[in-house]
Design a protein around this motif. Structure first.
Motif, PDB file in Angstrom:
ATOM      1  N   PHE A 168      95.744  49.692  64.498  1.00  0.00           N
ATOM      2  CA  PHE A 168      95.383  50.738  63.265  1.00  0.00           C
ATOM      3  C   PHE A 168      96.744  51.593  62.486  1.00  0.00           C
ATOM      4  CE2 PHE A 168      92.924  51.553  58.683  1.00  0.00           C
ATOM      5  CZ  PHE A 168      92.449  49.866  58.728  1.00  0.00           C
ATOM      6  N   PHE A 169      97.593  52.110  63.041  1.00  0.00           N
ATOM      7  CA  PHE A 169      98.383  52.485  63.418  1.00  0.00           C
ATOM      8  C   PHE A 169      99.603  51.977  62.187  1.00  0.00           C
ATOM      9  CE2 PHE A 169      96.941  55.121  66.909  1.00  0.00           C
ATOM     10  CZ  PHE A 169      96.907  56.756  66.826  1.00  0.00           C
ATOM     11  N   THR A 170      99.846  50.671  62.693  1.00  0.00           N
ATOM     12  CA  THR A 170     100.821  50.263  61.789  1.00  0.00           C
ATOM     13  C   THR A 170     100.802  50.157  60.316  1.00  0.00           C
ATOM     14  OG1 THR A 170      99.701  47.635  62.351  1.00  0.00           O
ATOM     15  CG2 THR A 170     101.485  48.655  64.532  1.00  0.00           C
ATOM     16  N   VAL A 171      99.047  49.748  60.389  1.00  0.00           N
ATOM     17  CA  VAL A 171      98.435  50.026  58.896  1.00  0.00           C
ATOM     18  C   VAL A 171      97.894  51.120  57.882  1.00  0.00           C
ATOM     19  CG1 VAL A 171      97.097  48.595  58.124  1.00  0.00           C
ATOM     20  CG2 VAL A 171      98.213  47.087  59.743  1.00  0.00           C
ATOM     21  N   SER A 172      97.643  51.565  58.315  1.00  0.00           N
ATOM     22  CA  SER A 172      96.831  52.595  57.759  1.00  0.00           C
ATOM     23  C   SER A 172      96.438  54.059  58.562  1.00  0.00           C
ATOM     24  CB  SER A 172      95.463  51.624  56.910  1.00  0.00           C
ATOM     25  OG  SER A 172      94.732  53.182  55.942  1.00  0.00           O
ATOM     26  N   PRO A 173      97.492  54.373  59.312  1.00  0.00           N
ATOM     27  CA  PRO A 173      97.113  55.715  59.500  1.00  0.00           C
ATOM     28  C   PRO A 173      96.728  56.838  58.698  1.00  0.00           C
ATOM     29  CG  PRO A 173      99.926  56.281  58.669  1.00  0.00           C
ATOM     30  CD  PRO A 173      98.853  54.654  58.695  1.00  0.00           C
ATOM     31  N   GLU A 174      96.268  57.315  57.531  1.00  0.00           N
ATOM     32  CA  GLU A 174      95.611  57.316  56.169  1.00  0.00           C
ATOM     33  C   GLU A 174      94.451  57.756  56.829  1.00  0.00           C
ATOM     34  OE1 GLU A 174      99.693  56.281  54.064  1.00  0.00           O
ATOM     35  OE2 GLU A 174      97.519  55.419  55.357  1.00  0.00           O
ATOM     36  N   THR A 175      93.790  56.359  56.883  1.00  0.00           N
ATOM     37  CA  THR A 175      92.394  56.123  56.901  1.00  0.00           C
ATOM     38  C   THR A 175      92.098  56.341  58.589  1.00  0.00           C
ATOM     39  OG1 THR A 175      92.568  53.597  55.659  1.00  0.00           O
ATOM     40  CG2 THR A 175      90.906  54.267  58.117  1.00  0.00           C
ATOM     41  N   ILE A 176      92.746  56.611  59.556  1.00  0.00           N
ATOM     42  CA  ILE A 176      92.428  56.991  60.849  1.00  0.00           C
ATOM     43  C   ILE A 176      92.569  58.648  60.436  1.00  0.00           C
ATOM     44  CG2 ILE A 176      92.859  57.418  63.415  1.00  0.00           C
ATOM     45  CD1 ILE A 176      94.798  54.244  63.145  1.00  0.00           C
ATOM     46  N   GLU A 177      93.678  58.797  60.087  1.00  0.00           N
ATOM     47  CA  GLU A 177      93.139  60.416  59.964  1.00  0.00           C
ATOM     48  C   GLU A 177      91.916  60.982  59.139  1.00  0.00           C
ATOM     49  OE1 GLU A 177      95.363  64.036  58.322  1.00  0.00           O
ATOM     50  OE2 GLU A 177      96.693  62.383  58.405  1.00  0.00           O
ATOM     51  N   ALA A 178      91.646  60.676  58.098  1.00  0.00           N
ATOM     52  CA  ALA A 178      90.147  60.747  56.944  1.00  0.00           C
ATOM     53  C   ALA A 178      88.975  60.030  58.064  1.00  0.00           C
ATOM     54  CB  ALA A 178      90.184  59.751  55.730  1.00  0.00           C
ATOM     55  N   VAL A 179      89.014  59.118  58.535  1.00  0.00           N
ATOM     56  CA  VAL A 179      87.848  58.894  59.871  1.00  0.00           C
ATOM     57  C   VAL A 179      87.529  60.117  60.432  1.00  0.00           C
ATOM     58  CG1 VAL A 179      86.440  57.050  60.767  1.00  0.00           C
ATOM     59  CG2 VAL A 179      87.257  56.410  58.907  1.00  0.00           C
ATOM     60  N   PHE A 198     102.927  49.141  72.867  1.00  0.00           N
ATOM     61  CA  PHE A 198     104.238  49.251  71.673  1.00  0.00           C
ATOM     62  C   PHE A 198     103.691  50.492  70.994  1.00  0.00           C
ATOM     63  CE2 PHE A 198     101.728  46.313  68.866  1.00  0.00           C
ATOM     64  CZ  PHE A 198     101.876  47.091  68.554  1.00  0.00           C
ATOM     65  N   VAL A 199     102.673  50.874  71.260  1.00  0.00           N
ATOM     66  CA  VAL A 199     101.842  51.863  69.993  1.00  0.00           C
ATOM     67  C   VAL A 199     101.517  53.503  71.156  1.00  0.00           C
ATOM     68  CG1 VAL A 199      99.737  52.729  69.175  1.00  0.00           C
ATOM     69  CG2 VAL A 199     100.269  50.843  69.896  1.00  0.00           C
ATOM     70  N   PRO A 200     101.875  53.600  71.842  1.00  0.00           N
ATOM     71  CA  PRO A 200     102.702  54.865  72.187  1.00  0.00           C
ATOM     72  C   PRO A 200     104.000  55.746  71.872  1.00  0.00           C
ATOM     73  CG  PRO A 200     101.235  53.783  73.899  1.00  0.00           C
ATOM     74  CD  PRO A 200     101.264  53.011  72.908  1.00  0.00           C
ATOM     75  N   PRO A 201     105.166  54.856  72.187  1.00  0.00           N
ATOM     76  CA  PRO A 201     105.864  55.200  72.306  1.00  0.00           C
ATOM     77  C   PRO A 201     106.469  54.549  70.611  1.00  0.00           C
ATOM     78  CG  PRO A 201     105.894  52.694  73.546  1.00  0.00           C
ATOM     79  CD  PRO A 201     104.862  53.616  73.215  1.00  0.00           C
ATOM     80  N   VAL A 202     106.088  54.205  70.291  1.00  0.00           N
ATOM     81  CA  VAL A 202     106.324  52.989  69.081  1.00  0.00           C
ATOM     82  C   VAL A 202     105.580  54.407  68.001  1.00  0.00           C
ATOM     83  CG1 VAL A 202     106.142  52.050  66.773  1.00  0.00           C
ATOM     84  CG2 VAL A 202     107.098  50.942  69.172  1.00  0.00           C
ATOM     85  N   TYR A 203     104.299  55.002  68.500  1.00  0.00           N
ATOM     86  CA  TYR A 203     103.797  55.496  66.948  1.00  0.00           C
ATOM     87  C   TYR A 203     103.560  57.123  67.613  1.00  0.00           C
ATOM     88  CZ  TYR A 203     103.978  50.677  64.811  1.00  0.00           C
ATOM     89  OH  TYR A 203     104.232  49.957  63.897  1.00  0.00           O
ATOM     90  N   LYS A 204     104.280  57.314  68.477  1.00  0.00           N
ATOM     91  CA  LYS A 204     104.370  58.554  68.993  1.00  0.00           C
ATOM     92  C   LYS A 204     103.705  59.707  68.262  1.00  0.00           C
ATOM     93  CE  LYS A 204     106.229  62.439  72.497  1.00  0.00           C
ATOM     94  NZ  LYS A 204     107.465  62.377  72.367  1.00  0.00           N
ATOM     95  N   ASP A 205     104.453  60.332  67.257  1.00  0.00           N
ATOM     96  CA  ASP A 205     103.610  61.701  66.243  1.00  0.00           C
ATOM     97  C   ASP A 205     102.449  60.683  65.762  1.00  0.00           C
ATOM     98  OD1 ASP A 205     106.677  62.180  66.518  1.00  0.00           O
ATOM     99  OD2 ASP A 205     107.040  62.103  65.109  1.00  0.00           O
ATOM    100  N   LEU A 206     102.536  59.412  65.355  1.00  0.00           N
ATOM    101  CA  LEU A 206     100.744  59.279  65.039  1.00  0.00           C
ATOM    102  C   LEU A 206      99.671  59.339  66.232  1.00  0.00           C
ATOM    103  CD1 LEU A 206     101.755  56.451  62.771  1.00  0.00           C
ATOM    104  CD2 LEU A 206     100.746  58.903  61.756  1.00  0.00           C
ATOM    105  N   VAL A 207     100.362  59.372  66.725  1.00  0.00           N
ATOM    106  CA  VAL A 207      99.180  59.046  68.777  1.00  0.00           C
ATOM    107  C   VAL A 207      98.940  60.523  68.470  1.00  0.00           C
ATOM    108  CG1 VAL A 207      98.630  58.429  70.965  1.00  0.00           C
ATOM    109  CG2 VAL A 207     100.360  57.285  69.751  1.00  0.00           C
ATOM    110  N   GLU A 208      99.484  61.101  69.226  1.00  0.00           N
ATOM    111  CA  GLU A 208      99.410  62.804  69.070  1.00  0.00           C
ATOM    112  C   GLU A 208      99.326  63.963  68.143  1.00  0.00           C
ATOM    113  OE1 GLU A 208     102.639  65.724  70.333  1.00  0.00           O
ATOM    114  OE2 GLU A 208     103.441  64.853  69.715  1.00  0.00           O
ATOM    115  N   LYS A 209      99.107  62.824  67.130  1.00  0.00           N
ATOM    116  CA  LYS A 209      97.959  63.877  66.035  1.00  0.00           C
ATOM    117  C   LYS A 209      96.939  63.280  66.046  1.00  0.00           C
ATOM    118  CE  LYS A 209      98.557  64.292  61.227  1.00  0.00           C
ATOM    119  NZ  LYS A 209      99.550  63.684  59.129  1.00  0.00           N
ATOM    120  N   THR A 210      96.798  62.194  66.402  1.00  0.00           N
ATOM    121  CA  THR A 210      95.083  62.056  66.569  1.00  0.00           C
ATOM    122  C   THR A 210      94.672  61.652  67.897  1.00  0.00           C
ATOM    123  OG1 THR A 210      96.322  60.139  65.078  1.00  0.00           O
ATOM    124  CG2 THR A 210      93.691  59.337  65.852  1.00  0.00           C
TER     125      THR A 210
END
Length: 356
Positions: A168-179, A198-210
Protein backbone atom coordinates in the motif's frame (compact mmCIF):
# COMPACT_ATOMS: atom_id res chain seq x y z
CA UNK A 1 -18.77 -11.43 28.78
CA UNK A 2 -17.09 -11.94 25.41
CA UNK A 3 -15.20 -9.13 23.71
CA UNK A 4 -17.18 -7.15 21.12
CA UNK A 5 -15.32 -7.68 17.84
CA UNK A 6 -17.74 -6.07 15.41
CA UNK A 7 -15.59 -4.08 12.99
CA UNK A 8 -12.57 -4.64 15.24
CA UNK A 9 -10.10 -5.49 12.45
CA UNK A 10 -9.65 -3.16 9.48
CA UNK A 11 -7.23 -3.75 6.63
CA UNK A 12 -5.93 -1.86 3.60
CA UNK A 13 -4.23 -3.31 0.53
CA UNK A 14 -4.59 -3.71 -3.23
CA UNK A 15 -7.51 -6.02 -4.12
CA UNK A 16 -6.47 -8.08 -7.13
CA UNK A 17 -7.88 -10.97 -9.12
CA UNK A 18 -5.21 -13.68 -9.30
CA UNK A 19 -4.52 -15.46 -12.58
CA UNK A 20 -2.80 -18.63 -11.41
CA UNK A 21 -1.04 -21.26 -13.52
CA UNK A 22 1.60 -23.97 -13.21
CA UNK A 23 4.44 -22.98 -15.55
CA UNK A 24 8.01 -23.96 -16.37
CA UNK A 25 11.32 -22.24 -15.71
CA UNK A 26 11.49 -21.21 -19.36
CA UNK A 27 8.53 -18.87 -18.93
CA UNK A 28 10.15 -17.33 -15.85
CA UNK A 29 13.35 -16.73 -17.80
CA UNK A 30 11.46 -15.19 -20.72
CA UNK A 31 10.05 -12.50 -18.41
CA UNK A 32 13.14 -12.18 -16.16
CA UNK A 33 11.29 -13.49 -13.13
CA UNK A 34 12.53 -15.26 -10.01
CA UNK A 35 10.89 -18.47 -8.82
CA UNK A 36 9.89 -17.05 -5.43
CA UNK A 37 9.34 -13.31 -5.62
CA UNK A 38 6.74 -10.53 -5.79
CA UNK A 39 7.07 -7.58 -8.15
CA UNK A 40 4.99 -4.91 -9.85
CA UNK A 41 4.41 -5.42 -13.56
CA UNK A 42 6.49 -3.32 -15.94
CA UNK A 43 5.69 -2.90 -19.67
CA UNK A 44 7.66 -6.05 -20.50
CA UNK A 45 5.28 -8.10 -18.31
CA UNK A 46 2.01 -6.95 -19.89
CA UNK A 47 1.82 -9.85 -22.42
CA UNK A 48 2.36 -12.36 -19.60
CA UNK A 49 -1.22 -12.13 -18.34
CA UNK A 50 -2.76 -13.07 -21.68
CA UNK A 51 -0.10 -15.77 -22.20
CA UNK A 52 -1.24 -17.49 -19.01
CA UNK A 53 -4.85 -17.39 -20.18
CA UNK A 54 -4.12 -18.53 -23.76
CA UNK A 55 -1.36 -21.11 -23.25
CA UNK A 56 -1.72 -22.48 -19.73
CA UNK A 57 -4.42 -23.96 -17.54
CA UNK A 58 -5.03 -20.63 -15.81
CA UNK A 59 -7.40 -20.30 -12.89
CA UNK A 60 -9.03 -17.08 -11.69
CA UNK A 61 -8.87 -16.68 -7.93
CA UNK A 62 -9.77 -13.83 -5.56
CA UNK A 63 -6.50 -12.31 -4.44
CA UNK A 64 -4.58 -9.39 -3.11
CA UNK A 65 -2.47 -10.09 -0.02
CA UNK A 66 -4.44 -7.88 2.36
CA UNK A 67 -7.86 -9.10 1.28
CA UNK A 68 -6.62 -12.70 1.52
CA UNK A 69 -5.51 -12.04 5.09
CA UNK A 70 -8.71 -10.29 6.14
CA UNK A 71 -10.79 -13.02 4.50
CA UNK A 72 -8.95 -15.70 6.46
CA UNK A 73 -9.17 -13.80 9.72
CA UNK A 74 -12.92 -13.32 9.30
CA UNK A 75 -13.38 -17.06 8.76
CA UNK A 76 -11.94 -17.59 12.26
CA UNK A 77 -13.73 -14.70 13.97
CA UNK A 78 -17.32 -13.89 14.94
CA UNK A 79 -19.53 -12.40 12.23
CA UNK A 80 -18.78 -8.84 11.08
CA UNK A 81 -15.37 -8.66 12.78
CA UNK A 82 -13.29 -7.59 9.77
CA UNK A 83 -13.53 -4.87 7.12
CA UNK A 84 -11.31 -4.46 4.05
CA UNK A 85 -10.59 -1.30 2.04
CA UNK A 86 -8.98 -0.85 -1.36
CA UNK A 87 -9.77 0.25 -4.91
CA UNK A 88 -11.40 -1.78 -7.69
CA UNK A 89 -12.85 -1.10 -11.12
CA UNK A 90 -16.50 -1.24 -12.05
CA UNK A 91 -16.37 -4.62 -13.75
CA UNK A 92 -16.93 -8.35 -13.47
CA UNK A 93 -13.61 -8.94 -11.71
CA UNK A 94 -14.61 -6.54 -8.95
CA UNK A 95 -17.79 -8.52 -8.49
CA UNK A 96 -15.73 -11.73 -8.28
CA UNK A 97 -13.60 -10.19 -5.53
CA UNK A 98 -16.59 -8.89 -3.62
CA UNK A 99 -18.34 -12.23 -3.93
CA UNK A 100 -15.34 -14.08 -2.49
CA UNK A 101 -15.23 -11.65 0.41
CA UNK A 102 -18.96 -12.00 1.05
CA UNK A 103 -18.73 -15.80 1.07
CA UNK A 104 -16.18 -15.49 3.88
CA UNK A 105 -18.34 -12.96 5.71
CA UNK A 106 -15.80 -10.20 5.08
CA UNK A 107 -17.24 -6.70 4.75
CA UNK A 108 -15.68 -4.55 2.01
CA UNK A 109 -15.58 -0.80 1.59
CA UNK A 110 -14.14 -0.45 -1.91
CA UNK A 111 -13.37 2.76 -3.70
CA UNK A 112 -14.74 2.13 -7.21
CA UNK A 113 -12.93 3.65 -10.19
CA UNK A 114 -15.07 3.22 -13.33
CA UNK A 115 -12.20 4.39 -15.54
CA UNK A 116 -9.81 1.52 -14.73
CA UNK A 117 -10.18 -2.27 -14.70
CA UNK A 118 -9.81 -4.17 -11.46
CA UNK A 119 -6.18 -5.09 -10.81
CA UNK A 120 -4.80 -8.52 -11.56
CA UNK A 121 -1.88 -10.59 -10.31
CA UNK A 122 -0.13 -13.30 -12.31
CA UNK A 123 0.82 -16.26 -10.12
CA UNK A 124 3.43 -18.45 -11.77
CA UNK A 125 3.77 -21.75 -9.93
CA UNK A 126 6.91 -23.86 -10.33
CA UNK A 127 6.91 -26.79 -7.91
CA UNK A 128 6.60 -25.40 -4.37
CA UNK A 129 7.53 -21.88 -5.51
CA UNK A 130 5.39 -19.02 -6.75
CA UNK A 131 6.36 -15.85 -8.57
CA UNK A 132 3.88 -12.99 -8.36
CA UNK A 133 3.57 -10.15 -10.89
CA UNK A 134 0.95 -7.55 -9.99
CA UNK A 135 -0.72 -5.23 -12.48
CA UNK A 136 -2.40 -2.85 -10.03
CA UNK A 137 -4.56 -0.87 -12.46
CA UNK A 138 -7.59 0.38 -10.46
CA UNK A 139 -5.95 -0.66 -7.18
CA UNK A 140 -3.21 1.93 -7.58
CA UNK A 141 -5.77 4.74 -7.93
CA UNK A 142 -6.97 4.49 -4.33
CA UNK A 143 -7.31 8.02 -2.97
CA UNK A 144 -6.88 9.33 0.54
CA UNK A 145 -10.17 11.15 0.02
CA UNK A 146 -11.93 7.77 0.26
CA UNK A 147 -10.35 7.19 3.66
CA UNK A 148 -11.66 10.60 4.75
CA UNK A 149 -15.26 9.95 3.75
CA UNK A 150 -17.52 9.85 6.84
CA UNK A 151 -18.55 6.24 6.22
CA UNK A 152 -14.91 5.17 5.80
CA UNK A 153 -13.56 7.10 8.78
CA UNK A 154 -16.38 5.74 10.91
CA UNK A 155 -15.12 2.23 10.12
CA UNK A 156 -11.59 3.27 11.10
CA UNK A 157 -12.73 4.87 14.34
CA UNK A 158 -14.61 1.74 15.41
CA UNK A 159 -11.64 -0.58 14.79
CA UNK A 160 -9.28 -1.93 17.42
CA UNK A 161 -6.52 -3.29 15.17
CA UNK A 162 -5.31 -2.10 11.76
CA UNK A 163 -3.47 -4.23 9.22
CA UNK A 164 -1.82 -2.63 6.18
CA UNK A 165 0.50 -4.32 3.72
CA UNK A 166 3.72 -2.82 2.43
CA UNK A 167 2.19 -2.92 -1.05
CA UNK A 168 0.00 0.00 0.00
CA UNK A 169 3.06 2.29 0.14
CA UNK A 170 2.82 2.28 -3.66
CA UNK A 171 -0.74 3.60 -3.53
CA UNK A 172 -1.66 5.77 -0.55
CA UNK A 173 1.05 6.62 1.98
CA UNK A 174 -1.27 9.40 3.20
CA UNK A 175 -3.78 6.77 4.30
CA UNK A 176 -1.08 4.76 6.07
CA UNK A 177 0.09 7.85 7.96
CA UNK A 178 -3.43 8.92 8.95
CA UNK A 179 -4.40 5.46 10.21
CA UNK A 180 -1.08 5.05 12.04
CA UNK A 181 -1.49 8.38 13.83
CA UNK A 182 -5.10 7.62 14.73
CA UNK A 183 -4.03 4.26 16.14
CA UNK A 184 -1.31 5.83 18.28
CA UNK A 185 -3.49 8.68 19.54
CA UNK A 186 -6.26 6.26 20.55
CA UNK A 187 -4.09 3.51 22.04
CA UNK A 188 -5.04 0.99 19.36
CA UNK A 189 -2.81 -1.54 17.57
CA UNK A 190 -1.19 -0.77 14.23
CA UNK A 191 0.26 -3.71 12.30
CA UNK A 192 2.00 -3.96 8.94
CA UNK A 193 3.55 -6.52 6.67
CA UNK A 194 6.76 -5.86 4.72
CA UNK A 195 5.01 -7.82 1.93
CA UNK A 196 7.78 -7.98 -0.71
CA UNK A 197 11.57 -7.58 -0.93
CA UNK A 198 11.27 -4.50 -3.16
CA UNK A 199 9.38 -2.50 -0.54
CA UNK A 200 12.19 -1.59 1.92
CA UNK A 201 14.75 -0.33 -0.63
CA UNK A 202 12.29 1.35 -3.02
CA UNK A 203 10.15 2.96 -0.31
CA UNK A 204 12.82 3.34 2.36
CA UNK A 205 11.82 6.89 3.36
CA UNK A 206 8.18 5.90 3.82
CA UNK A 207 9.10 2.72 5.70
CA UNK A 208 11.39 4.70 7.99
CA UNK A 209 8.67 7.29 8.59
CA UNK A 210 6.08 4.60 9.41
CA UNK A 211 8.16 2.21 11.53
CA UNK A 212 7.81 4.24 14.76
CA UNK A 213 4.05 3.66 14.64
CA UNK A 214 4.19 -0.09 13.98
CA UNK A 215 3.21 -2.24 16.98
CA UNK A 216 3.43 -5.57 15.12
CA UNK A 217 5.55 -6.11 11.99
CA UNK A 218 5.28 -9.24 9.84
CA UNK A 219 7.55 -10.50 7.08
CA UNK A 220 9.28 -13.54 5.65
CA UNK A 221 13.00 -14.23 5.52
CA UNK A 222 13.69 -12.57 2.15
CA UNK A 223 11.70 -9.49 3.15
CA UNK A 224 13.55 -9.36 6.48
CA UNK A 225 16.90 -9.47 4.69
CA UNK A 226 15.75 -6.70 2.33
CA UNK A 227 14.74 -4.58 5.32
CA UNK A 228 18.11 -5.22 6.94
CA UNK A 229 19.94 -4.21 3.77
CA UNK A 230 17.93 -1.00 3.41
CA UNK A 231 18.60 0.06 6.98
CA UNK A 232 22.24 -0.97 7.32
CA UNK A 233 21.75 -3.98 9.59
CA UNK A 234 24.91 -5.98 8.91
CA UNK A 235 23.61 -9.47 9.51
CA UNK A 236 21.86 -12.23 7.59
CA UNK A 237 20.78 -13.95 10.82
CA UNK A 238 16.99 -13.61 10.96
CA UNK A 239 17.05 -13.59 14.76
CA UNK A 240 19.50 -10.70 14.84
CA UNK A 241 17.52 -8.78 12.23
CA UNK A 242 14.25 -9.33 14.12
CA UNK A 243 15.71 -8.01 17.36
CA UNK A 244 17.38 -4.99 15.76
CA UNK A 245 14.15 -4.06 13.96
CA UNK A 246 12.18 -4.51 17.18
CA UNK A 247 14.56 -2.08 18.89
CA UNK A 248 14.32 0.65 16.26
CA UNK A 249 12.75 3.96 17.46
CA UNK A 250 9.06 3.68 18.33
CA UNK A 251 6.27 6.05 19.29
CA UNK A 252 4.08 5.40 22.30
CA UNK A 253 4.52 3.06 25.23
CA UNK A 254 3.71 -0.26 23.56
CA UNK A 255 6.65 -2.56 22.81
CA UNK A 256 7.13 -3.51 19.17
CA UNK A 257 6.61 -7.14 18.18
CA UNK A 258 8.44 -8.48 15.10
CA UNK A 259 7.32 -11.77 13.54
CA UNK A 260 9.41 -13.30 10.74
CA UNK A 261 8.33 -16.54 9.07
CA UNK A 262 10.63 -18.74 6.99
CA UNK A 263 8.33 -21.09 5.12
CA UNK A 264 8.72 -24.58 6.54
CA UNK A 265 11.59 -23.43 8.73
CA UNK A 266 11.43 -21.73 12.12
CA UNK A 267 9.31 -18.67 12.83
CA UNK A 268 11.21 -16.02 14.79
CA UNK A 269 9.62 -13.52 17.19
CA UNK A 270 11.37 -10.62 18.91
CA UNK A 271 10.12 -7.74 21.05
CA UNK A 272 11.58 -4.40 22.01
CA UNK A 273 11.02 -4.97 25.74
CA UNK A 274 12.94 -8.25 26.05
CA UNK A 275 16.33 -9.60 25.04
CA UNK A 276 14.75 -13.01 24.43
CA UNK A 277 14.18 -14.35 20.92
CA UNK A 278 11.40 -16.89 20.58
CA UNK A 279 11.95 -19.52 17.90
CA UNK A 280 9.00 -21.69 16.86
CA UNK A 281 9.51 -24.92 14.94
CA UNK A 282 7.22 -25.53 11.96
CA UNK A 283 5.73 -28.94 11.26
CA UNK A 284 6.40 -29.33 7.52
CA UNK A 285 3.57 -30.26 5.18
CA UNK A 286 4.50 -33.44 3.25
CA UNK A 287 5.54 -32.54 -0.29
CA UNK A 288 2.92 -34.91 -1.68
CA UNK A 289 0.20 -32.80 -0.05
CA UNK A 290 1.39 -29.38 -1.23
CA UNK A 291 -0.77 -27.64 -3.83
CA UNK A 292 1.32 -24.49 -3.92
CA UNK A 293 2.71 -22.03 -1.38
CA UNK A 294 0.82 -18.97 -2.60
CA UNK A 295 -1.17 -17.40 0.20
CA UNK A 296 0.56 -19.28 3.03
CA UNK A 297 2.07 -16.11 4.46
CA UNK A 298 -1.26 -14.28 4.24
CA UNK A 299 -2.93 -17.20 6.01
CA UNK A 300 -0.31 -17.14 8.78
CA UNK A 301 -1.04 -13.47 9.47
CA UNK A 302 -4.80 -14.09 9.23
CA UNK A 303 -4.78 -16.72 11.96
CA UNK A 304 -2.22 -14.81 14.04
CA UNK A 305 -4.37 -11.67 14.03
CA UNK A 306 -7.57 -13.64 14.67
CA UNK A 307 -6.02 -14.92 17.91
CA UNK A 308 -4.20 -11.69 18.77
CA UNK A 309 -7.38 -9.63 18.62
CA UNK A 310 -8.90 -12.05 21.14
CA UNK A 311 -5.99 -11.41 23.53
CA UNK A 312 -4.45 -14.87 23.12
CA UNK A 313 -0.79 -15.47 23.93
CA UNK A 314 1.88 -14.96 21.26
CA UNK A 315 2.57 -18.70 21.41
CA UNK A 316 -1.07 -19.38 20.52
CA UNK A 317 -1.02 -16.73 17.77
CA UNK A 318 2.03 -18.33 16.12
CA UNK A 319 0.62 -21.83 16.50
CA UNK A 320 -2.58 -20.73 14.79
CA UNK A 321 -0.56 -19.12 12.01
CA UNK A 322 1.39 -22.32 11.40
CA UNK A 323 -1.82 -24.33 11.33
CA UNK A 324 -3.67 -22.15 8.83
CA UNK A 325 -0.59 -21.66 6.66
CA UNK A 326 -0.30 -25.45 6.48
CA UNK A 327 -3.93 -25.75 5.47
CA UNK A 328 -3.58 -23.19 2.68
CA UNK A 329 -0.46 -24.74 1.09
CA UNK A 330 -2.57 -27.86 0.58
CA UNK A 331 -4.83 -25.81 -1.74
CA UNK A 332 -4.21 -24.41 -5.21
CA UNK A 333 -3.88 -20.65 -4.99
CA UNK A 334 -4.70 -18.45 -2.00
CA UNK A 335 -7.74 -20.51 -1.05
CA UNK A 336 -8.96 -21.58 2.35
CA UNK A 337 -10.35 -25.10 2.91
CA UNK A 338 -14.05 -25.60 2.36
CA UNK A 339 -16.30 -25.87 5.37
CA UNK A 340 -15.94 -24.41 8.85
CA UNK A 341 -12.45 -23.38 9.92
CA UNK A 342 -11.74 -23.95 13.59
CA UNK A 343 -8.39 -23.66 15.32
CA UNK A 344 -7.76 -25.83 18.36
CA UNK A 345 -4.63 -24.92 20.29
CA UNK A 346 -2.24 -27.62 21.46
CA UNK A 347 -0.93 -27.27 25.00
CA UNK A 348 2.48 -28.72 24.14
CA UNK A 349 3.31 -26.07 21.51
CA UNK A 350 6.17 -23.96 22.82
CA UNK A 351 9.15 -22.07 21.43
CA UNK A 352 12.83 -22.38 22.02
CA UNK A 353 13.92 -19.24 23.85
CA UNK A 354 17.30 -17.78 22.99
CA UNK A 355 19.20 -14.65 24.00
CA UNK A 356 21.44 -12.71 21.64
Amino acid sequence: MSKDLRGALVGFCNPLLDISAVVDDELLSKYNLKANDAILASPEHVPLFQTLIDSYDAKFLPGGAGQNTLRGAQLLLPADSAVFMGAVGKDENAERLKGAAERAGLRTNYMVNPEKPTGTCALLITGPNRSMVANLSAAETYQFAHTQKPESWDIIEKAQIYYITGFFFTVSPETIEAVAKHSLENNKTFTMNISAPFVPPVYKDLVEKTLPYIDVLFGNETEAEALAGAFGIESTDIKVIAKKVADMPKNGSKPRLVVFTQGDKNTVVATSNSDEIRVYAVTPVPSSEIGDTNGAGDAFVAAFLAQYIQDKSIDTCVQAGHWLGGEVVRQIGPNYPEGELKFVASEDFAPTVEKL
